[in-house]
Design a protein around this motif. Structure first.
Motif, mmCIF file in Angstrom:
data_model
loop_
_atom_site.group_PDB
_atom_site.id
_atom_site.type_symbol
_atom_site.label_atom_id
_atom_site.label_comp_id
_atom_site.label_asym_id
_atom_site.label_seq_id
_atom_site.Cartn_x
_atom_site.Cartn_y
_atom_site.Cartn_z
ATOM 1 N N MET A 1 60.380 -41.280 76.568
ATOM 2 C CA MET A 1 61.896 -42.036 77.689
ATOM 3 C C MET A 1 62.799 -42.320 76.263
ATOM 4 N N GLY A 2 64.436 -42.430 77.194
ATOM 5 C CA GLY A 2 65.682 -43.312 75.705
ATOM 6 C C GLY A 2 66.837 -43.170 76.038
ATOM 7 N N VAL A 3 67.443 -44.152 75.367
ATOM 8 C CA VAL A 3 68.264 -44.307 75.727
ATOM 9 C C VAL A 3 69.369 -44.005 74.403
ATOM 10 N N VAL A 4 71.356 -43.291 74.954
ATOM 11 C CA VAL A 4 71.689 -43.122 73.602
ATOM 12 C C VAL A 4 73.549 -43.654 74.006
ATOM 13 N N ILE A 5 73.702 -44.929 73.225
ATOM 14 C CA ILE A 5 75.520 -45.125 73.975
ATOM 15 C C ILE A 5 75.945 -45.042 72.522
ATOM 16 N N SER A 6 77.382 -44.752 72.757
ATOM 17 C CA SER A 6 78.623 -44.794 71.084
ATOM 18 C C SER A 6 80.182 -44.501 71.691
ATOM 19 N N ARG A 7 80.274 -44.661 71.184
ATOM 20 C CA ARG A 7 81.777 -45.070 71.289
ATOM 21 C C ARG A 7 82.299 -43.847 71.799
ATOM 22 N N GLY A 8 83.372 -43.413 73.128
ATOM 23 C CA GLY A 8 83.765 -42.012 72.878
ATOM 24 C C GLY A 8 84.166 -41.212 71.733
ATOM 25 N N ASP A 9 84.895 -41.958 70.179
ATOM 26 C CA ASP A 9 85.391 -41.007 69.510
ATOM 27 C C ASP A 9 83.952 -40.894 68.263
ATOM 28 N N GLY A 10 82.718 -41.019 68.961
ATOM 29 C CA GLY A 10 81.271 -40.945 68.575
ATOM 30 C C GLY A 10 80.462 -41.654 67.562
ATOM 31 N N GLY A 11 81.528 -42.725 67.280
ATOM 32 C CA GLY A 11 81.466 -44.292 66.670
ATOM 33 C C GLY A 11 80.301 -45.000 67.120
ATOM 34 N N GLY A 12 80.044 -45.826 66.628
ATOM 35 C CA GLY A 12 78.715 -46.754 66.514
ATOM 36 C C GLY A 12 77.666 -46.556 67.604
ATOM 37 N N LYS A 13 76.915 -45.322 67.279
ATOM 38 C CA LYS A 13 76.168 -44.348 68.011
ATOM 39 C C LYS A 13 74.766 -45.655 67.969
ATOM 40 N N GLN A 14 74.051 -45.793 69.174
ATOM 41 C CA GLN A 14 72.663 -46.684 68.804
ATOM 42 C C GLN A 14 71.660 -46.192 70.156
ATOM 43 N N THR A 15 70.850 -45.912 69.317
ATOM 44 C CA THR A 15 69.904 -45.631 70.237
ATOM 45 C C THR A 15 67.977 -46.148 70.058
ATOM 46 N N ASP A 16 68.097 -46.027 71.399
ATOM 47 C CA ASP A 16 66.501 -46.678 71.347
ATOM 48 C C ASP A 16 65.488 -45.508 72.777
ATOM 49 N N ALA A 17 64.678 -45.138 71.915
ATOM 50 C CA ALA A 17 63.741 -43.785 72.330
ATOM 51 C C ALA A 17 62.464 -44.250 71.880
ATOM 52 N N LYS A 18 61.497 -43.900 72.711
ATOM 53 C CA LYS A 18 59.735 -44.430 72.459
ATOM 54 C C LYS A 18 58.796 -44.131 73.462
#
Length: 56
Positions: A1-18
């Motif tokens: 299961m995972g989640v990804v979030i970023s700004r609309g321009d693709g910057g600042g991408k953060q992921t948590d998937a385990k």
């Protein structure tokens, strides 16, 4: 299961998937006055992606 979030321009991408069983996250991105993109992935590799949401 995972989640990804970023700004609309693709910057600042953060992921948590385990190998979570109940939830993934939290993840955060600083995006004042911008939209964000959010992606959720569940064990069957079903992916839901929302682009340009929560626009400020």
């Amino acid at each position: 299961m995972g989640v990804v979030i970023s700004r609309g321009d693709g910057g600042g991408k953060q992921t948590d998937a385990k190998e979570y069983k109940c939830y993934a996250g939290p993840v955060y991105v600083s995006a004042p006055g911008q939209c964000i993109d959010v992606e959720g992935i569940v064990p069957s590799y079903t992916i839901v992606k929302l682009n340009n949401v929560h626009c400020g």
